[in-house]
Design an enzyme around this catalytic site. Sequence first.
Site, PDB file in Angstrom:
ATOM      1  N   HIS A 177       0.721  -1.222   0.054  1.00  0.00           N
ATOM      2  CA  HIS A 177       0.041  -0.108   0.119  1.00  0.00           C
ATOM      3  C   HIS A 177       0.848   1.349  -0.032  1.00  0.00           C
ATOM      4  O   HIS A 177       0.460   2.523  -0.200  1.00  0.00           O
ATOM      5  CB  HIS A 177      -0.786  -0.013   1.307  1.00  0.00           C
ATOM      6  CG  HIS A 177      -2.062  -1.058   1.294  1.00  0.00           C
ATOM      7  ND1 HIS A 177      -3.149  -0.982   0.565  1.00  0.00           N
ATOM      8  CD2 HIS A 177      -1.951  -2.567   1.405  1.00  0.00           C
ATOM      9  CE1 HIS A 177      -3.992  -1.970   0.506  1.00  0.00           C
ATOM     10  NE2 HIS A 177      -2.955  -2.913   0.960  1.00  0.00           N
TER      11      HIS A 177
ATOM     12  N   ASP B  28       3.192   9.391  -0.480  1.00  0.00           N
ATOM     13  CA  ASP B  28       1.944   8.662  -0.302  1.00  0.00           C
ATOM     14  C   ASP B  28       1.601   7.544  -1.121  1.00  0.00           C
ATOM     15  O   ASP B  28       1.701   7.854  -2.442  1.00  0.00           O
ATOM     16  CB  ASP B  28       0.573   9.738  -0.243  1.00  0.00           C
ATOM     17  CG  ASP B  28      -0.296   9.261   1.189  1.00  0.00           C
ATOM     18  OD1 ASP B  28      -0.125   8.057   1.449  1.00  0.00           O
ATOM     19  OD2 ASP B  28      -0.962  10.097   1.299  1.00  0.00           O
TER      20      ASP B  28
HETATM   21  C1  GDG Z   1      -2.328   3.745   3.305  1.00  0.00           C
HETATM   22  C2  GDG Z   1      -1.278   4.486   2.616  1.00  0.00           C
HETATM   23  C3  GDG Z   1      -2.925   4.267   0.867  1.00  0.00           C
HETATM   24  C4  GDG Z   1      -8.739   9.468   7.889  1.00  0.00           C
HETATM   25  N1  GDG Z   1      -9.040  10.240   8.915  1.00  0.00           N
HETATM   26  C5  GDG Z   1     -10.273   9.872   9.283  1.00  0.00           C
HETATM   27  C6  GDG Z   1     -10.626   8.870   8.658  1.00  0.00           C
HETATM   28  N2  GDG Z   1      -9.752   8.289   7.516  1.00  0.00           N
HETATM   29  C7  GDG Z   1      -9.766   7.477   6.502  1.00  0.00           C
HETATM   30  C8  GDG Z   1      -9.945   8.200   5.124  1.00  0.00           C
HETATM   31  C9  GDG Z   1      -9.363   7.141   4.220  1.00  0.00           C
HETATM   32  C10 GDG Z   1      -8.389   6.509   5.173  1.00  0.00           C
HETATM   33  O1  GDG Z   1      -8.674   6.648   6.353  1.00  0.00           O
HETATM   34  C11 GDG Z   1      -7.027   7.028   4.958  1.00  0.00           C
HETATM   35  O2  GDG Z   1      -6.413   6.514   3.737  1.00  0.00           O
HETATM   36  P1  GDG Z   1      -5.260   7.259   3.031  1.00  0.00           P
HETATM   37  O3  GDG Z   1      -4.936   6.713   1.525  1.00  0.00           O
HETATM   38  O4  GDG Z   1      -5.368   8.726   2.762  1.00  0.00           O
HETATM   39  O5  GDG Z   1      -3.806   7.252   3.822  1.00  0.00           O
HETATM   40  P2  GDG Z   1      -3.328   6.018   4.935  1.00  0.00           P
HETATM   41  O6  GDG Z   1      -4.041   5.878   6.209  1.00  0.00           O
HETATM   42  O7  GDG Z   1      -1.954   6.589   5.047  1.00  0.00           O
HETATM   43  O8  GDG Z   1      -3.318   4.694   3.942  1.00  0.00           O
HETATM   44  C12 GDG Z   1      -2.062   5.188   1.595  1.00  0.00           C
HETATM   45  C13 GDG Z   1      -3.746   3.452   1.701  1.00  0.00           C
HETATM   46  O9  GDG Z   1      -2.924   2.889   2.720  1.00  0.00           O
HETATM   47  C14 GDG Z   1      -4.315   2.501   0.930  1.00  0.00           C
HETATM   48  O10 GDG Z   1      -3.798   1.777  -0.032  1.00  0.00           O
HETATM   49  O11 GDG Z   1      -3.686   5.425  -0.225  1.00  0.00           O
HETATM   50  O12 GDG Z   1      -1.070   5.892   0.608  1.00  0.00           O
HETATM   51  O13 GDG Z   1      -0.322   5.368   3.433  1.00  0.00           O
HETATM   52  O14 GDG Z   1     -10.506   6.215   3.951  1.00  0.00           O
HETATM   53  O15 GDG Z   1     -11.481   8.403   4.873  1.00  0.00           O
HETATM   54  N3  GDG Z   1     -11.824   8.264   8.775  1.00  0.00           N
HETATM   55  C15 GDG Z   1     -12.673   8.881   9.844  1.00  0.00           C
HETATM   56  N4  GDG Z   1     -12.132   9.718  10.542  1.00  0.00           N
HETATM   57  C16 GDG Z   1     -11.002  10.394  10.408  1.00  0.00           C
HETATM   58  O16 GDG Z   1     -10.594  11.493  10.944  1.00  0.00           O
HETATM   59  N5  GDG Z   1     -13.613   8.065  10.200  1.00  0.00           N
END
Ligand code: GDG
Length: 513
Positions: free
Chosen positions: A168, A370
């Site tokens: 990821h 990212d």
């Molecule tokens: C890893 C990789 C890759 C975030 N803050 C809140 C919240 N979230 C949810 C978001 C989103 C998820 O968490 C975060 O996903 P991201 O992709 O932005 O980032 P990472 O957590 O670093 O994820 C990344 C991912 O894996 C998937 O392969 O894209 O690059 O680092 O869904 O909505 N959800 C809630 N409250 C929050 O404050 N409920």
Amino acid sequence: MRVGAEAGLGRIVVISNRVMDLRKAAQAGGVAVAIADLLRTRPGLWFGWSGKVVGNSDISDQADLRIQKTAGRSGLATLPLTEEEHRDYYLGYSNSVLWPVFHNRLDLAQFEADFYAGYIRVNQRFARALHALIQPDDIIWVHDYHLIPLAAELRQAGVTNPIGFYLHIPVPPSQTFLAIPEHRELARALAAYDLIGLQTRADVANLIQFFEDSVSGRILQDGRVGVFDHRLRIERFPVGIDADAFVKASPVAPLVQSNDDGAQRIVGVDRLDYSKGLPQKFRAFGRFLEKYPQYRRNVVLSQIAPPTRESVEAYTDIRQALEALSGKINGMFGELDWVPIHYIYRSAPRDRLRDIYRSSRIGFFTPLRDGMNLVSKEYVASQDPRNPGVPILSRFAGAAEQLVDALIVNPYNVEEMADAIKTALEMEKSERIERYTRLMEVIRGYDTATWSRSFLSRLESAAEERARVVEPLTPMASPRPKSTPTAAPSASSRLNKFGGKMSGATGSLSRSE
Ligand code: GDG
């Protein structure tokens, strides 16, 4: 206990560091939603760490294995970690070596011998426990950097099922990867998979280059990569979101401070992680207010930053740094009736996210690095099609390869980001709608279901290739001499033919290729 066994349809066995109840996964967001959806539609098993840490004494593989039946025909199997394992495997090797190095932060990496030994021990223990649960028709899908050695351990125990790995996070440039003292062991472990799935074309290029540099891997005539006596496929499968869940979600409750008061909201939602570029984002917003004073009082930056990995050393300063920076900017520009930065050091409830995104004129997503950045996709999918907001996106997020109609910025360039805020605020509605329409085509064209379906079907075909009669490994071209590292074409230059294509992509995505 045979969980989810069904005549004619092999189970999907998903292994990831954290596992959660399928009913709660939707609340967690991110890739947990995709895994839970997959296991609701196909019989399967989700295996991983329970999240519990127990004393170091006599932990037993089997006695501590907890198996639960969950929704549909699937189950969960979890194991606790000991305190020592938690320190060395989770906080240590996974999050103080692999996470920083893979995000290009060699300066934050802590190369300690105990960490690697603990990492291997946990992977061996997981493999032993999992081995007892595997059935002949299972398809095994391992997720993320915590579990790189799992396939090699399973193969050693005699498991011949298809085993795929999805990373990821980004793959760093080969020269950075080579700095990890155990890079050859990691290359050997990765080579045990039938298929490695990555987020972007650049990641595929970096991994192939790393295999070449670390262990003389080479691209074979059939497009696979030959490493030692293994052949594997390395392809990109960009993680998507369930777009309709955001498009169709209904408003929950009015936001406490909506934009009815005339101020336009810029929103950021990022785990509090040094890879997410939050100080640079705050500075860019401060610079915007300084450079374009006409916008003071008319905009607010709402940054939601849930804490994460608080016991990892490299994370301890970020919170203080951001509090100081937001305090400084609010002190410098704020008025009694206007606070420029709302910095929320907590998680927002998942069912509020869509409203928060939708009520924000700009989505500000500027990680320094990212793997993908799902939040930027969620932001777009939440917009009102008749009056959509504008995403500003870091060129170093994997999503930038697909979301070419966002305003793409360099997150190290504070000036450029400040100007992008102005461009987004002044963008005509017609242009916003055009960009939104094209972005949605991409997001809808490769959603979570397409992602998991295309990975699994490619995994099955890659495993079939392995099972066929093995001919001697034939490199595509003679391996380049180690003394002249730039003599051969770079991995990226060969990608269109070998590995650069995106499996399962629909036609709509090709405009961003
Ligand atoms: C890893 C990789 C890759 C975030 N803050 C809140 C919240 N979230 C949810 C978001 C989103 C998820 O968490 C975060 O996903 P991201 O992709 O932005 O980032 P990472 O957590 O670093 O994820 C990344 C991912 O894996 C998937 O392969 O894209 O690059 O680092 O869904 O909505 N959800 C809630 N409250 C929050 O404050 N409920």
